[in-house]
Design an enzyme around this catalytic site. Structure first.
Site, PDB file in Angstrom:
ATOM      1  N   PRO A  16      41.868  71.870 -59.150  1.00 45.19           N
ATOM      2  CA  PRO A  16      43.167  71.586 -58.518  1.00 45.19           C
ATOM      3  C   PRO A  16      43.402  70.087 -58.368  1.00 45.19           C
ATOM      4  O   PRO A  16      42.457  69.308 -58.209  1.00 45.19           O
ATOM      5  CB  PRO A  16      43.048  72.265 -57.154  1.00 45.19           C
ATOM      6  CG  PRO A  16      41.590  72.379 -56.903  1.00 45.19           C
ATOM      7  CD  PRO A  16      40.920  72.501 -58.231  1.00 45.19           C
TER       8      PRO A  16
ATOM      9  N   GLY B 271      45.978  62.994 -56.146  1.00 43.27           N
ATOM     10  CA  GLY B 271      45.112  62.163 -56.970  1.00 43.27           C
ATOM     11  C   GLY B 271      44.658  60.894 -56.284  1.00 43.27           C
ATOM     12  O   GLY B 271      44.311  59.908 -56.941  1.00 43.27           O
TER      13      GLY B 271
ATOM     14  N   ALA C 121      40.514  66.013 -43.957  1.00 42.59           N
ATOM     15  CA  ALA C 121      40.983  64.647 -43.772  1.00 42.59           C
ATOM     16  C   ALA C 121      41.218  64.302 -42.299  1.00 42.59           C
ATOM     17  O   ALA C 121      41.215  65.157 -41.415  1.00 42.59           O
ATOM     18  CB  ALA C 121      42.272  64.443 -44.566  1.00 42.59           C
TER      19      ALA C 121
ATOM     20  N   GLY D  81      38.140  72.071 -53.525  1.00 41.91           N
ATOM     21  CA  GLY D  81      38.584  72.738 -54.739  1.00 41.91           C
ATOM     22  C   GLY D  81      37.577  73.668 -55.366  1.00 41.91           C
ATOM     23  O   GLY D  81      37.797  74.130 -56.497  1.00 41.91           O
TER      24      GLY D  81
ATOM     25  N   GLY E  66      38.628  77.965 -54.187  1.00 47.85           N
ATOM     26  CA  GLY E  66      39.952  78.492 -54.501  1.00 47.85           C
ATOM     27  C   GLY E  66      40.962  77.374 -54.340  1.00 47.85           C
ATOM     28  O   GLY E  66      40.618  76.245 -53.963  1.00 47.85           O
TER      29      GLY E  66
ATOM     30  N   TYR F  72      35.072  51.906 -41.216  1.00 45.88           N
ATOM     31  CA  TYR F  72      35.392  51.573 -42.611  1.00 45.88           C
ATOM     32  C   TYR F  72      34.657  50.295 -43.002  1.00 45.88           C
ATOM     33  O   TYR F  72      34.609  49.337 -42.238  1.00 45.88           O
ATOM     34  CB  TYR F  72      36.890  51.315 -42.771  1.00 45.88           C
ATOM     35  CG  TYR F  72      37.697  52.479 -43.276  1.00 45.88           C
ATOM     36  CD1 TYR F  72      37.851  52.698 -44.643  1.00 45.88           C
ATOM     37  CD2 TYR F  72      38.334  53.343 -42.393  1.00 45.88           C
ATOM     38  CE1 TYR F  72      38.620  53.751 -45.117  1.00 45.88           C
ATOM     39  CE2 TYR F  72      39.107  54.399 -42.848  1.00 45.88           C
ATOM     40  CZ  TYR F  72      39.248  54.594 -44.223  1.00 45.88           C
ATOM     41  OH  TYR F  72      39.994  55.631 -44.694  1.00 45.88           O
TER      42      TYR F  72
END
Length: 949
Positions: A496, A500, A582, A638, A641, A847
């Protein structure tokens, strides 16, 4: 600053010289950093020659003893960049000078006999310059201070040096009634040498022929005049000592060049060699730098100083970097659907938004951002280039562009899909050929994410990974089910694709040695509808392909917010958020994606999965009915499913949204402040981020040019801060804060933040700084691709760290990156900064940002990746997590055995085998990365193989 003749100079000179005129000129054009003479500039002399006038030249020489800025000058001579000239620096210097903390030293100005009747037309300007310089050298005067410093530098008695100088006709400094007032001897060898070089030109003619290049460095005019001298024993004894240092400098430089070549740097450049030189104090570093120039460039020994780069007309024409691909010829298939504004290919973000390098007429450089989407778009950013050059020890010029626009992608194998197979997939979407593609650009985009490795491969035009065989865009759940059904029947692999934006290689296809099946990329962007909204319950059912930007806009029109705002929200999708588990910057108020999502609908390999309800448009706040589907799909990346849609929580738009910022003296004070803020429960702002000093300075460098009034305010505040020592520019950190809620709620939160700031020695820097920090979050993502133009690779990676381990993790990780960079003898300096973002009772998300100069590095993207993996291991070793919200993908799957035991991994793989026996969803991310494939029987599980890495 321009590399061409200035017509105005000749014109103005002709006007001035119509009557008797006195003109003062600095013949060398710039100040020497180590007191040697520099080659004279010829431009002004050439203009004099063209004016057809008669001139009397009066050479003047300025003699110094000790210099208050000698250390900073030597720092530049050592190959470092000088400090930025600024009003604040001048004010700070003035304060110290008036308070008696700066010793200005002694100066003696001497004048040579006038050169009368020098025919400018009859001589070459270079010769004229050397002639004038030769007269200046005769007026150099040497004091006892110079002699004593030279004595310390080469370890000979002062009288021997004084006698040698007298024997060759050097003038001595006149007696001074306050003699000795400023003669505190320097203890640093490099400073002693620089003082000695005050008279180095006088010894240049006495150097042996084997050191003629050193002689030309000591005195450039020596090359022109070829002065012949009669040596003597005293001078020879001094010269022999000096030559020993020259030889040692050359040996050190040659050793470094040899070492770099052995490490694969076939043609190391000057800066790279200089950065690797030993700095053990035995030989002045600036002498070794001169030796590098001699070995690499012969007699071209000019020391590089700040702003020496000249800009040609050609360079100006290419100073604005164009997008990688011309979109009219290489348009991505999905852009025909007009789902979202056009995105860049091979770079982050929108195709109309990118940073460019610009030049002013005086040669100074500044950056601007194209487009009008962001707060800094269209504005001059004067400090960014200098910041990058200073921090990474690089030169950014148009000629240094290493990844220009690439017309084609080279070496990409054709799709393995046969025409028959292509038609079978097309049938699942009603034969809409606009929604299926095996175009190379489409396949390349869907087979990559947004790691620096992905961008480097795309930008270099060489794709070294396997790409999907076809890309297909379903419009609804029915079409999606049909695609999965045929893929399962034909034993194809489905991966999936959301926005991107992943930075984990999650979209990479398994290599053929691992999985020989066809690779089908399913792009979800056309499944972007809001199916229903229940305003009373605060719920919305939304298809998973919708981007964050589209979802937020649609909800805002209805008076609601989703609360989830990751840095990538403009391009990432709801399905991607769920699949990676996320987190967003407003987690403090609205929670993470697991708190926002209530239910999911999933299209699986065997059947579709969903929670059923007797009534429509409802979802339960909480149930106790066993393992729920949402928990199973969160972080599945991904592999179980495809998430078709989800029910999410929505909130009414907050009554007010405000910003604030807090400056704190140092990182430790910042951590204490942000940690206490994290414990404030309902008083915690929607977002609070702590930028360490390096990232704060980067943010300052990204600011637009201030107004004159703002400049004065900044100068005053910075000078006072430096003077009183509370907020030093090299240690100060900044917390940027966003408030959302009712007016009364925000008022209480602001009051609480102010109180905490005072308690931790901080001060409020104002809403403007806070909002700028918030806005820059989205624009700064474009910076990586701008830097890549100039051989600078950069990436961010994140982790969750307990409060008790936070300082340890940050310090250890930075140290490891510096060590790995040094061990590889890479050019320049690494730039490493950190930011604390989402806050929890137990700890925080941290970060890291790491950038490196890749000029001349073999396979630089791979080298960068190796260092990043070392940093990741260091994070784990010191108590950090493998990821807070980016996920694992393939990039971090090698660490799985360090965070999960065998039993847990076996259980997850068993669940996958039950749900997807043929491994149709074979992206092989995370814990599923090493499942072996048997094309006839589907998936086989060999835990031994998984743990063998």
């Amino acid at each position: 600053g321009e590399a061409k003749k200035d017509p105005n100079l000749s014109k103005n000179l002709s006007m001035i010289t119509q009557s008797p005129t006195f003109i003062e000129v600095f013949i060398e054009g710039k100040r020497s950093r180590h007191r040697t003479f520099l080659a004279p500039k010829t431009g002004f002399l050439r203009c004099l020659a063209e004016s057809n006038c008669n001139y009397i030249v009066l050479p003047m020489t300025i003699n110094y003893e000790d210099l208050p800025d000698q250390t900073s000058l030597l720092n530049e001579a050592n190959g470092n960049r000088g400090g930025e000239m600024s009003l604040s620096a001048l004010m700070n210097w003035s304060i110290q000078a008036f308070s008696g903390r700066i010793n200005v030293g002694r100066i003696f100005i001497s004048v040579s006999n006038a050169i009368n009747g020098l025919n400018m037309n009859s001589k070459d300007p270079q010769y004229l310059g050397c002639c004038i310089q030769n007269h200046q050298q005769r007026r150099i005067v040497v004091s006892e201070f110079h002699v004593r410093a030279a004595s310390l530098a080469i370890n000979v008695p002062p009288k021997l040096i004084s006698d040698a100088l007298s024997s060759i006709g050097c003038c001595h400094w006149p007696e001074w009634r306050d003699k000795g007032q400023f003669n505190q001897m320097p203890t640093d060898l490099a400073v002693q040498w620089s003082v000695m070089l005050h008279f180095g030109h006088a010894l240049a003619p006495y150097l042996p022929k084997s050191h003629s290049r050193w002689a030309s460095w000591l005195s450039p005019s020596n090359l022109v005049f070829g002065t012949k001298v009669q040596s003597n024993e005293i001078v020879d004894s001094i010269v022999s000592k000096i030559v020993l240092y020259f030889d040692a400098a050359e040996k050190a430089a040659n050793d470094v060049i040899t070492m770099l070549k052995e490490k694969g740097f076939s043609k190391p450049n000057e800066n790279h060699v200089m950065q690797q030189l030993p700095n053990d104090g035995k030989v002045p570093l600036f002498l070794m730098n001169v030796a590098v120039k001699i070995l690499l460039h012969g007699t071209k020994c000019t020391t590089p100083t700040k702003n020496t780069m000249r800009v040609t007309e050609h360079e100006k024409k290419v100073s604005c970097v164009e997008p990688l691909f011309h979109l009219d010829a290489r348009r991505l298939r999905e852009q025909k659907f007009q789902v979202e504004p056009i995105e860049s290919f091979g770079a982050w973000g929108y195709s109309d938004s990118y940073f460019v390098l610009n030049f002013r007429r005086d040669g100074t450089k500044f950056v601007s951002m194209k487009g009008m989407r962001y707060s800094i778009s269209g504005k001059e950013i004067p400090g960014l280039v200098n910041f990058i050059e200073q921090e990474l020890q690089v030169d950014i010029t148009p000629n240094s562009i290493t990844l220009p626009p690439v017309p084609e992608l080279n070496g990409v194998p054709d799709s393995d899909l046969t025409p028959e197979e292509f038609s079978q997939i097309a049938c699942t979407i009603n034969n809409d050929r606009n929604r299926i593609s095996n175009n190379i650009v489409d396949r390349a985009r869907h087979g990559t994410g947004h790691t620096q490795h992905d961008m480097f491969n795309l930008r270099s035009g060489s794709i070294k990974i396997r790409l999907p065989d076809v890309v297909v865009w379903p419009k609804n759940e029915e079409e999606l089910s049909s695609i999965i059904s045929i893929a399962t029947q034909r034993n194809w692999c489905v991966i999936p694709f959301g926005g991107g934006t992943n930075v984990t290689h999650a979209n990479h296809c398994p290599e053929k040695v691992t999985d020989t099946r066809r690779m089908i990329s399913v792009d979800m962007k056309l499944m972007n509808q809001i199916l229903w909204v229940n305003e009373e319950d605060g719920l919305a059912h939304v298809e998973a392909g919708i981007t964050g930007l589209h979802l937020i806009e649609q909800m805002n029109k209805r008076g609601f917010t989703i609360g989830h705002e990751p840095d990538s929200y403009e391009f990432s999708t709801l399905g991607g958020w769920i699949a990676t588990k996320a987190s967003g910057m407003k987690q403090n108020k609205y929670g993470n994606i697991e708190d926002i999502v209530k239910e999911v609908r999933v299209v699986g390999a065997k059947f579709n999965l969903a929670q059923e309800h007797k009534l429509n448009k409802v979802s339960f706040g909480r149930v106790s009915t066993g393992v729920d589907l949402k928990s199973l799909m969160l972080g599945s990346e991904g592999c179980l499913g495809i998430i078709a849609s989800a029910v999410i929580k929505i909130w009414p738009i907050a009554e007010t949204k405000q910003f604030e910022s807090v400056l704190l003296p140092n990182f430790d004070a910042g951590i204490k402040f942000i940690k206490e803020l994290s414990k404030m429960r309902s008083m915690k702002p929607a977002s609070a981020r702590l930028l360490d000093n390096d990232q704060f300075r980067l943010g300052q460098a990204l600011k637009e040019a201030p107004s004159k009034l703002e400049s004065l305010r900044q100068v005053a505040s910075k000078s006072l801060g430096d003077y009183f020592g509370n907020f030093n520019g090299k240690s100060v950190v900044c917390a940027t804060i966003t408030f959302e809620g009712s007016c009364s709620e925000v008022k209480l939160q602001r009051k609480n933040v102010q109180k905490l700031a005072v308690n931790h020695g901080g001060l409020l820097a104002g809403p403007k700084v806070g909002k700028a920090g918030y806005d820059l979050t989205f624009a700064i993502a474009y910076l990586r691709d701008f830097a890549m133009n100039y051989a600078i690779l950069g990436e961010s990676f994140e982790t969750f760290v307990p409060w008790s381990k936070l300082t340890q993790v940050v310090m250890a990780t930075k140290k490891r990156i510096y060590e790995e960079h040094k061990n590889r003898s890479l050019p320049g300096k690494p730039f490493v900064c950190s930011r604390i973002t989402q806050l929890y009772d137990e700890g925080a998300c941290v970060y890291f940002y790491f950038c490196m100069n890749s000029d001349g590095v073999l396979e630089p993207s791979n080298v960068y990746g190796e260092i990043e993996l070392c940093a990741r291991q260091e994070i784990l070793n010191n108590g950090g997590s493998l990821s807070h919200h980016h996920g694992l993908g393939k990039l971090r799957s090698q660490f799985v055995s360090q965070i999960f035991n065998d039993g847990y991994v076996n259980s997850l793989i068993a669940i996958k085998k039950a749900m997807d026996p043929m491994n149709t969803f074979g992206a092989r991310n995370g814990v599923f990365s090493n499942i072996p494939i048997n094309s006839s029987t589907g998936m086989e599980h060999q835990r031994k193989s998984h743990l063998g890495k």
